[in-house]
Design a protein around this motif. Structure first.
Motif, PDB file in Angstrom:
ATOM      1  N   UNK A  92       0.592  -1.104   0.175  1.00 17.16           N
ATOM      2  CA  UNK A  92      -0.084   0.363  -0.107  1.00 17.16           C
ATOM      3  C   UNK A  92       1.032   1.341   0.239  1.00 17.16           C
ATOM      4  N   UNK A  93       0.242   2.485  -0.403  1.00 13.85           N
ATOM      5  CA  UNK A  93       1.300   3.225  -0.542  1.00 13.85           C
ATOM      6  C   UNK A  93       0.953   4.942   0.581  1.00 13.85           C
ATOM      7  N   UNK A  94       2.067   5.154   0.876  1.00 13.12           N
ATOM      8  CA  UNK A  94       1.537   6.520   1.589  1.00 13.12           C
ATOM      9  C   UNK A  94       2.746   7.431   0.984  1.00 13.12           C
ATOM     10  N   UNK A  95       1.974   8.794   1.621  1.00 19.03           N
ATOM     11  CA  UNK A  95       2.203  10.254   1.036  1.00 19.03           C
ATOM     12  C   UNK A  95       1.969  11.232   1.784  1.00 19.03           C
ATOM     13  N   UNK A  96       3.054  12.134   2.022  1.00 18.07           N
ATOM     14  CA  UNK A  96       2.957  13.956   3.351  1.00 18.07           C
ATOM     15  C   UNK A  96       2.803  13.139   4.477  1.00 18.07           C
ATOM     16  N   UNK A  97       3.160  12.785   5.368  1.00 11.19           N
ATOM     17  CA  UNK A  97       3.209  12.489   6.280  1.00 11.19           C
ATOM     18  C   UNK A  97       3.958  10.990   6.774  1.00 11.19           C
ATOM     19  N   UNK A  98       4.039  11.094   7.722  1.00  5.86           N
ATOM     20  CA  UNK A  98       4.993  10.110   9.291  1.00  5.86           C
ATOM     21  C   UNK A  98       4.235   9.173   9.772  1.00  5.86           C
ATOM     22  N   UNK A  99       5.015   7.307   8.938  1.00  3.29           N
ATOM     23  CA  UNK A  99       4.045   6.211  10.284  1.00  3.29           C
ATOM     24  C   UNK A  99       5.320   5.986  11.232  1.00  3.29           C
ATOM     25  N   UNK A 100       4.330   5.782  12.299  1.00  7.53           N
ATOM     26  CA  UNK A 100       5.473   5.379  13.770  1.00  7.53           C
ATOM     27  C   UNK A 100       5.004   3.611  14.004  1.00  7.53           C
ATOM     28  N   UNK A 101       5.759   2.824  14.061  1.00  7.76           N
ATOM     29  CA  UNK A 101       5.112   1.470  14.182  1.00  7.76           C
ATOM     30  C   UNK A 101       6.471   1.548  15.200  1.00  7.76           C
ATOM     31  N   UNK A 102       5.653   1.096  16.527  1.00  3.13           N
ATOM     32  CA  UNK A 102       6.900   0.807  17.422  1.00  3.13           C
ATOM     33  C   UNK A 102       5.760  -0.592  18.202  1.00  3.13           C
ATOM     34  N   UNK A 103       6.772  -1.587  18.672  1.00  8.12           N
ATOM     35  CA  UNK A 103       5.920  -3.180  18.901  1.00  8.12           C
ATOM     36  C   UNK A 103       6.565  -3.620  20.257  1.00  8.12           C
ATOM     37  N   UNK A 104       5.437  -3.882  21.184  1.00  3.20           N
ATOM     38  CA  UNK A 104       5.408  -4.913  21.946  1.00  3.20           C
ATOM     39  C   UNK A 104       5.982  -5.821  21.591  1.00  3.20           C
ATOM     40  N   UNK A 105       5.129  -7.195  21.453  1.00  2.07           N
ATOM     41  CA  UNK A 105       5.648  -8.296  21.267  1.00  2.07           C
ATOM     42  C   UNK A 105       5.146  -8.377  19.468  1.00  2.07           C
TER      43      UNK A 105
END
Ligand code: FE2
Length: 278
Positions: free
Chosen positions: A61-74
């Motif tokens: 999938x695409x993204x444009x114009x912002x930031x994605x922040x993934x934080x994994x716990x498990x």
């Protein structure tokens, strides 16, 4: 000068949602009831030990114009994009992806069973940085500093704690703060936050009392004006995210994975995507 404690001015409950190829989650920011908290556009909590709830992952999938922040716990995920970037995200790791001008990526589970748990936050980019080249900050768990105080343990993903401990994610336009706080029963968190930043607590275990408000599991508390936050863990403690960022005060035109300032820019994003220019 006396410090003003930021109160909770609104409580928002996460809503069950499904995204990607059927991944079950709780959507807290980005719903009709709570579309955004400038500069934050979305907050999802995913957490399940049922593979059916996550195994489909998030195919291309695409993204444009912002930031994605993934934080994994498990659990473990693998990301891969159309520019040749890839990497594994394991427990405690952080990926701050500045999508900028655009990319197409997948985020897929690297496990067939067991617990998968974490968060994805979307952070807006200012107009002048929306078409910046994509950039990744992939942070290993051991690179996330841990602050301990009596009654609490806190991971510093980005921003600086009152001890002067700074997180590894740097160079973000909205000067964000992202702390993962574990409070013991009645443990007290006292933390200054930049004045003028929009800020929230999100409680994902136990409960936390902030002024006269108690936030329970699955609830986000929007913080009002002031210099610092003060929160007290409940009888069984709490685990909360404390997140803050400088608001952009710019128009938002949003269509699925594209977040721009004008409708024309959204049309351009679709045209570029369909023409293979990502
Ligand atoms: Fe994505």
């Amino acid at each position: 000068m006396a410090q003003v404690n930021r109160p909770i001015i609104r409580t928002v409950r996460g809503q069950p949602a499904s995204d990607g190829a059927g991944v079950k989650m709780l959507r807290i920011i980005g719903t009709q009831a709570f579309p955004d908290l400038d500069p934050f556009l979305m907050l999802d909590e995913f957490g399940s030990d049922d593979p059916d709830a996550y195994i489909g992952g998030f195919p291309d999938h695409p993204h444009r114009g912002f930031e994605t922040v993934t934080y994994m716990l498990e659990g473990r995920m693998r990301h891969h994009d159309n520019k040749g970037n890839s990497g594994d995200l394991g427990p405690g790791s952080v990926q701050w992806m500045t999508a900028g001008s655009g990319l197409i990526h997948s985020e897929m589970p690297l496990q067939q069973h067991g617990m998968m748990r974490g968060f994805q936050l979307w952070v807006n980019l200012p107009a002048r940085e929306k078409m910046t080249p994509p950039r990744y900050q992939d942070i290993a768990p051991e690179a996330v500093p841990v602050v301990t105080r009596p009654g609490l343990t806190m991971k510093i993903l980005t921003g600086t704690s009152t001890e002067g401990v700074s997180g590894p994610v740097a160079g973000i336009a909205t000067q964000p703060v992202y702390f993962d706080v574990e409070l013991e029963a009645h443990g007290l968190l006292v933390e200054p936050l930049p004045r003028g930043h929009n800020a929230f607590f999100y409680c994902y275990e136990g409960d936390i009392r902030v002024g006269s408000t108690t936030l329970r599991r699955g609830e986000l508390g929007v913080l009002g004006a002031g210099d610092r936050v003060v929160g007290e863990g409940g009888d069984h403690g709490a685990r909360v995210l404390l997140v803050a960022g400088r608001p952009l005060h710019e128009p938002i035109e949003r269509h699925g994975p594209f977040v721009m300032n004008t409708r024309e820019e959204i049309r351009q994003a679709f045209a570029d995507f369909h023409a293979g220019r990502f």
